[in-house]
Design a protein around this motif. Structure first.
Motif, PDB file in Angstrom:
ATOM      1  N   ASP A 185       0.895  -0.986  -0.152  1.00 31.95           N
ATOM      2  CA  ASP A 185      -0.183  -0.345   0.118  1.00 31.95           C
ATOM      3  C   ASP A 185       0.391   1.053  -0.242  1.00 31.95           C
ATOM      4  O   ASP A 185       1.797   1.043   0.235  1.00 31.95           O
ATOM      5  N   ALA A 186       0.395   2.451  -0.385  1.00 31.51           N
ATOM      6  CA  ALA A 186       1.011   3.745  -0.443  1.00 31.51           C
ATOM      7  C   ALA A 186       0.626   4.528   0.864  1.00 31.51           C
ATOM      8  O   ALA A 186      -0.115   5.223   1.098  1.00 31.51           O
ATOM      9  N   LEU A 187       1.899   4.724   1.509  1.00 28.24           N
ATOM     10  CA  LEU A 187       2.233   4.738   3.150  1.00 28.24           C
ATOM     11  C   LEU A 187       2.554   6.554   3.006  1.00 28.24           C
ATOM     12  O   LEU A 187       3.515   6.729   2.362  1.00 28.24           O
ATOM     13  N   VAL A 188       1.692   7.287   3.968  1.00 23.29           N
ATOM     14  CA  VAL A 188       2.120   8.629   3.905  1.00 23.29           C
ATOM     15  C   VAL A 188       2.070   9.320   5.216  1.00 23.29           C
ATOM     16  O   VAL A 188       0.838   8.655   5.350  1.00 23.29           O
ATOM     17  N   ALA A 204      -2.140   7.415   0.902  1.00 21.88           N
ATOM     18  CA  ALA A 204      -1.722   7.616   0.153  1.00 21.88           C
ATOM     19  C   ALA A 204      -2.983   7.913  -1.080  1.00 21.88           C
ATOM     20  O   ALA A 204      -3.962   8.715  -1.498  1.00 21.88           O
ATOM     21  N   ASP A 205      -3.516   7.009  -1.651  1.00 21.56           N
ATOM     22  CA  ASP A 205      -4.466   6.689  -2.835  1.00 21.56           C
ATOM     23  C   ASP A 205      -5.461   6.955  -2.422  1.00 21.56           C
ATOM     24  O   ASP A 205      -6.579   7.731  -3.314  1.00 21.56           O
ATOM     25  N   HIS A 206      -6.288   6.948  -0.920  1.00 25.17           N
ATOM     26  CA  HIS A 206      -7.551   6.831   0.184  1.00 25.17           C
ATOM     27  C   HIS A 206      -7.480   8.287  -0.499  1.00 25.17           C
ATOM     28  O   HIS A 206      -8.806   8.853  -0.675  1.00 25.17           O
ATOM     29  N   SER A 261       2.295   4.940  -8.738  1.00 26.72           N
ATOM     30  CA  SER A 261       3.920   4.906  -8.274  1.00 26.72           C
ATOM     31  C   SER A 261       3.971   5.416  -7.320  1.00 26.72           C
ATOM     32  O   SER A 261       3.136   6.780  -7.464  1.00 26.72           O
ATOM     33  N   ALA A 262       4.993   5.562  -6.382  1.00 25.99           N
ATOM     34  CA  ALA A 262       4.932   6.377  -5.274  1.00 25.99           C
ATOM     35  C   ALA A 262       4.933   7.810  -5.458  1.00 25.99           C
ATOM     36  O   ALA A 262       4.287   8.844  -4.638  1.00 25.99           O
ATOM     37  N   PRO A 263       6.505   8.298  -6.233  1.00 29.93           N
ATOM     38  CA  PRO A 263       6.359   9.716  -6.631  1.00 29.93           C
ATOM     39  C   PRO A 263       5.083   9.988  -7.082  1.00 29.93           C
ATOM     40  O   PRO A 263       4.940  11.514  -7.287  1.00 29.93           O
ATOM     41  N   GLU A 264       4.740   9.579  -9.094  1.00 23.45           N
ATOM     42  CA  GLU A 264       3.457   9.796  -8.916  1.00 23.45           C
ATOM     43  C   GLU A 264       2.307  10.259  -7.776  1.00 23.45           C
ATOM     44  O   GLU A 264       2.021  11.764  -7.871  1.00 23.45           O
ATOM     45  N   LEU A 265       2.112   9.389  -6.465  1.00 19.69           N
ATOM     46  CA  LEU A 265       1.234   9.953  -5.873  1.00 19.69           C
ATOM     47  C   LEU A 265       1.690  11.119  -5.117  1.00 19.69           C
ATOM     48  O   LEU A 265       0.951  11.896  -4.548  1.00 19.69           O
ATOM     49  N   THR A 266       2.740  11.604  -4.920  1.00 19.84           N
ATOM     50  CA  THR A 266       3.870  12.691  -3.749  1.00 19.84           C
ATOM     51  C   THR A 266       3.019  13.092  -4.824  1.00 19.84           C
ATOM     52  O   THR A 266       2.881  14.221  -4.043  1.00 19.84           O
ATOM     53  N   ALA A 267       3.679  13.622  -6.423  1.00 21.84           N
ATOM     54  CA  ALA A 267       2.967  14.406  -6.836  1.00 21.84           C
ATOM     55  C   ALA A 267       1.385  15.355  -6.517  1.00 21.84           C
ATOM     56  O   ALA A 267       1.197  16.628  -6.326  1.00 21.84           O
ATOM     57  N   LEU A 268       0.484  14.295  -6.619  1.00 22.75           N
ATOM     58  CA  LEU A 268      -0.851  14.392  -7.091  1.00 22.75           C
ATOM     59  C   LEU A 268      -1.466  14.924  -5.999  1.00 22.75           C
ATOM     60  O   LEU A 268      -2.089  16.059  -6.006  1.00 22.75           O
ATOM     61  N   LEU A 269      -0.838  14.538  -4.429  1.00 21.15           N
ATOM     62  CA  LEU A 269      -0.949  15.163  -2.945  1.00 21.15           C
ATOM     63  C   LEU A 269      -1.187  16.224  -3.648  1.00 21.15           C
ATOM     64  O   LEU A 269      -1.159  17.616  -2.484  1.00 21.15           O
ATOM     65  N   SER A 270       0.404  16.900  -3.847  1.00 23.83           N
ATOM     66  CA  SER A 270       0.932  18.200  -3.355  1.00 23.83           C
ATOM     67  C   SER A 270       0.446  18.926  -5.269  1.00 23.83           C
ATOM     68  O   SER A 270      -0.389  20.447  -4.530  1.00 23.83           O
ATOM     69  N   ALA A 271      -0.026  18.600  -6.073  1.00 18.34           N
ATOM     70  CA  ALA A 271      -0.731  19.462  -7.028  1.00 18.34           C
ATOM     71  C   ALA A 271      -2.226  19.488  -6.913  1.00 18.34           C
ATOM     72  O   ALA A 271      -2.702  20.758  -7.236  1.00 18.34           O
ATOM     73  N   HIS A 272      -3.172  18.859  -5.813  1.00 21.85           N
ATOM     74  CA  HIS A 272      -4.220  18.763  -5.632  1.00 21.85           C
ATOM     75  C   HIS A 272      -4.422  19.501  -4.511  1.00 21.85           C
ATOM     76  O   HIS A 272      -5.550  19.858  -3.550  1.00 21.85           O
ATOM     77  N   LYS A 275      -3.901  20.214   7.404  1.00 18.78           N
ATOM     78  CA  LYS A 275      -2.677  20.331   6.388  1.00 18.78           C
ATOM     79  C   LYS A 275      -2.924  20.327   5.621  1.00 18.78           C
ATOM     80  O   LYS A 275      -3.292  19.074   5.659  1.00 18.78           O
ATOM     81  N   SER A 276      -1.773  19.982   4.679  1.00 19.20           N
ATOM     82  CA  SER A 276      -1.324  19.953   3.514  1.00 19.20           C
ATOM     83  C   SER A 276       0.247  20.103   3.936  1.00 19.20           C
ATOM     84  O   SER A 276       0.847  20.357   2.720  1.00 19.20           O
ATOM     85  N   ASP A 277       0.254  19.118   4.889  1.00 19.32           N
ATOM     86  CA  ASP A 277       2.014  18.792   4.571  1.00 19.32           C
ATOM     87  C   ASP A 277       2.215  17.628   4.954  1.00 19.32           C
ATOM     88  O   ASP A 277       2.172  16.984   6.381  1.00 19.32           O
ATOM     89  N   PHE A 278       2.321  17.367   4.353  1.00 20.51           N
ATOM     90  CA  PHE A 278       3.104  15.747   4.443  1.00 20.51           C
ATOM     91  C   PHE A 278       4.305  14.421   4.025  1.00 20.51           C
ATOM     92  O   PHE A 278       5.289  15.517   3.448  1.00 20.51           O
ATOM     93  N   THR A 279       4.661  13.880   4.430  1.00 20.30           N
ATOM     94  CA  THR A 279       6.313  13.422   4.078  1.00 20.30           C
ATOM     95  C   THR A 279       5.993  12.627   2.985  1.00 20.30           C
ATOM     96  O   THR A 279       4.556  12.309   1.999  1.00 20.30           O
ATOM     97  N   GLU A 280       7.085  11.969   1.699  1.00 22.73           N
ATOM     98  CA  GLU A 280       6.829  11.568   0.572  1.00 22.73           C
ATOM     99  C   GLU A 280       6.285  10.057   0.792  1.00 22.73           C
ATOM    100  O   GLU A 280       6.627   9.578   2.095  1.00 22.73           O
ATOM    101  N   VAL A 281       5.370   9.688  -0.024  1.00 23.48           N
ATOM    102  CA  VAL A 281       4.666   8.396  -0.187  1.00 23.48           C
ATOM    103  C   VAL A 281       5.889   7.288  -0.549  1.00 23.48           C
ATOM    104  O   VAL A 281       6.649   7.543  -1.357  1.00 23.48           O
ATOM    105  N   ARG A 282       6.063   6.233   0.359  1.00 24.17           N
ATOM    106  CA  ARG A 282       6.461   4.985   0.191  1.00 24.17           C
ATOM    107  C   ARG A 282       5.821   3.997   0.665  1.00 24.17           C
ATOM    108  O   ARG A 282       4.712   4.314   0.997  1.00 24.17           O
ATOM    109  N   LYS A 283       6.085   2.968   0.285  1.00 22.91           N
ATOM    110  CA  LYS A 283       5.319   1.524   0.268  1.00 22.91           C
ATOM    111  C   LYS A 283       5.677   1.381   1.376  1.00 22.91           C
ATOM    112  O   LYS A 283       6.681   0.464   1.588  1.00 22.91           O
TER     113      LYS A 283
END
Length: 443
Positions: free
Chosen positions: A81-84, A95-97, A111-122, A131-139
């Motif tokens: 799963d994608a953890l953040v 992260a995906d949820h 991928s984890a980098p793609e999910l990290t980018a989506l968290l920021s973009a949206h 807040k909108s301050d997350f770590t990078e997504v990791r598996k």
């Protein structure tokens, strides 16, 4: 959802796990009524998909399996799963949820980098602190790991199974050698699976341990589309047969990006839960992925010889997967009704809660209710109870008014109430009340 959770605890369907110690998050215990309903689901499923078919057999495999099983299946490397984490409140999330809940964008397969980018973009926000301050997504691997023996090192590591499917693949050759089954045929199993979910929740919808009913249906590679369609129809008919309203579920096709590594085609049967459309069941075409990998890693020949065509090949697999706990949940949701019903006072009504469960699923089939605790009535009612309990799951209840006892039986889904009154002593008859219509008949 709160209404269903309250009913489940109050009437003994489901309790929070380890509740007297404050509970253990996302573990649940099935109470006296819950275990009856759950076993009824399992019994009906087994009858429909195993006993009523000539091309099906069942197994009950061990939960602990050789660790190489999970390496061959891809679970050790790819069951993630994608953890953040929220940096502000330290809460852990999928992260995906988070992304799907706040953007309605499907991100399975990213991928984890793609999910990290989506968290920021949206500008996705933490649902706890905003807040909108997350770590990078990791598996994060979902398999629960434990050890065999007193020394906890890598050589003693084993896993609690993440699905029931793999036992059916590793026993494929044993079943061929011990039965007279020929392709196409299926292996079925009902059992517990375990997943170290990051954010389980929504009552029994997503939990750390859960009961699966799975089928691995072995076919010729050229016949997968026909078999897939047949199983899809069978799964939909099963739901309708349980009494689930057809507008409450739908079919969702997986896109190429979200297909599992082993699947060439997958659909979800989704149900309209109070928290949205979510997966109830799955149907996947797994090709020969599993048998090929287990053959390669184990060194055992898992091919099938077709005596009719004089050819040898690795069978392909259609996999219908049913979540028993989720089936349990949707049956409560679909069966729950509130309606106005007449009271003992002429012209007055009250709200009646009734679970319109399929009669085969109802935890209690018949309630025997003497009109009062008078010994002469109790004697007759007890004799009826003793006779009926040989054939049905029954309940004997002589406390409170007859009206309140009817309401309790309605609320737990009991199809029939048998009332013994003072006339019964003379006419040797009882009043039978039917749950849904509330009609009463003297018998």
């Amino acid at each position: 959802m709160d209404t269903i959770v309250s009913l489940a605890k109050r009437r003994g369907f489901v309790f929070a796990g380890s509740e007297i110690y404050g509970g253990l998050a996302n573990t649940w215990d099935y109470g006296p009524l819950g275990v009856e309903l759950k076993r009824n689901i399992e019994r009906l499923w087994w009858k429909r998909f195993v006993h009523d078919r000539a091309d099906m057999v069942g197994i009950d495999a061990a939960i602990l399996m050789h660790p190489k099983v999970w390496e061959a299946s891809g679970h050790v490397a790819g069951f993630n799963d994608a953890l953040v984490d929220c940096k502000s409140c330290k809460t852990r999330h999928r992260a995906d949820h988070l992304i799907e809940a706040q953007t309605s964008e499907r991100v399975e397969g990213k991928s984890a980098p793609e999910l990290t980018a989506l968290l920021s973009a949206h500008n996705v926000k933490c649902p706890i602190c905003g807040k909108s301050d997350f770590t990078e997504v990791r598996k994060f691997n979902l398999l629960f790991r434990t050890h065999i023996g007193p020394v906890e090192d890598q050589s003693s590591a084993v896993y609690l199974r993440g699905e029931t499917a793999q036992a059916m693949f590793v026993n494929f050759k044993n079943i061929l050698n011990s039965t007279r089954q020929k392709i196409p045929f299926g292996i079925a199993q009902i059992g517990k699976s375990f997943r170290n979910e990051i954010t389980p929740g929504n009552f029994i919808f997503r939990t750390l341990e859960f009961t699966q009913a799975e089928i691995e249906y072995f076919i010729k590679p050229t016949e997968w589309e026909k078999s897939f369609d047949e199983w899809q129809r069978g799964m939909e008919e099963w739901l309708i047969g349980l009494g689930v309203e057809d507008e409450h579920f739908r079919i969702r096709e997986h896109s190429k990006e979200e297909l599992s590594h082993y699947s060439k085609r997958t659909i979800d049967i989704e149900y309209n839960f109070p928290f949205g459309w979510k997966e109830l069941y799955g149907l996947a075409y797994r090709t020969d992925f599993d048998l090929a990998n287990h053959q390669r890693v184990s060194g055992q020949d898992l091919t099938y010889f077709d005596s009719e065509t004089n050819e040898r090949y690795l069978p392909h697999v259609i996999e219908p997967t049913f979540g028993i706990d989720r089936t349990f949940l949707i049956l409560l949701l679909d069966a729950y009704h509130e309606e106005e019903a007449p009271t003992a006072e002429e012209g007055e009504t009250e709200t009646r809660v009734v679970l319109r469960l399929h009669k085969e699923l109802a935890p209690i089939k018949v309630a025997i209710l003497p009109l009062s605790k008078k010994p002469e009535l109790s004697k007759v009612a007890r004799s009826i109870f003793d006779e009926l309990k040989q054939h049905f799951v029954c309940e004997y209840d002589e406390t409170q008014s007859i009206g309140k006892r009817y309401r309790r039986q309605d609320e737990i889904g009991t199809p029939y109430c048998v009332t013994v009154d003072f006339d019964s002593l003379n006419d040797n008859a009882v009043t039978v009340r039917e749950r849904d219509s509330m009609k009463q008949e003297r018998i």
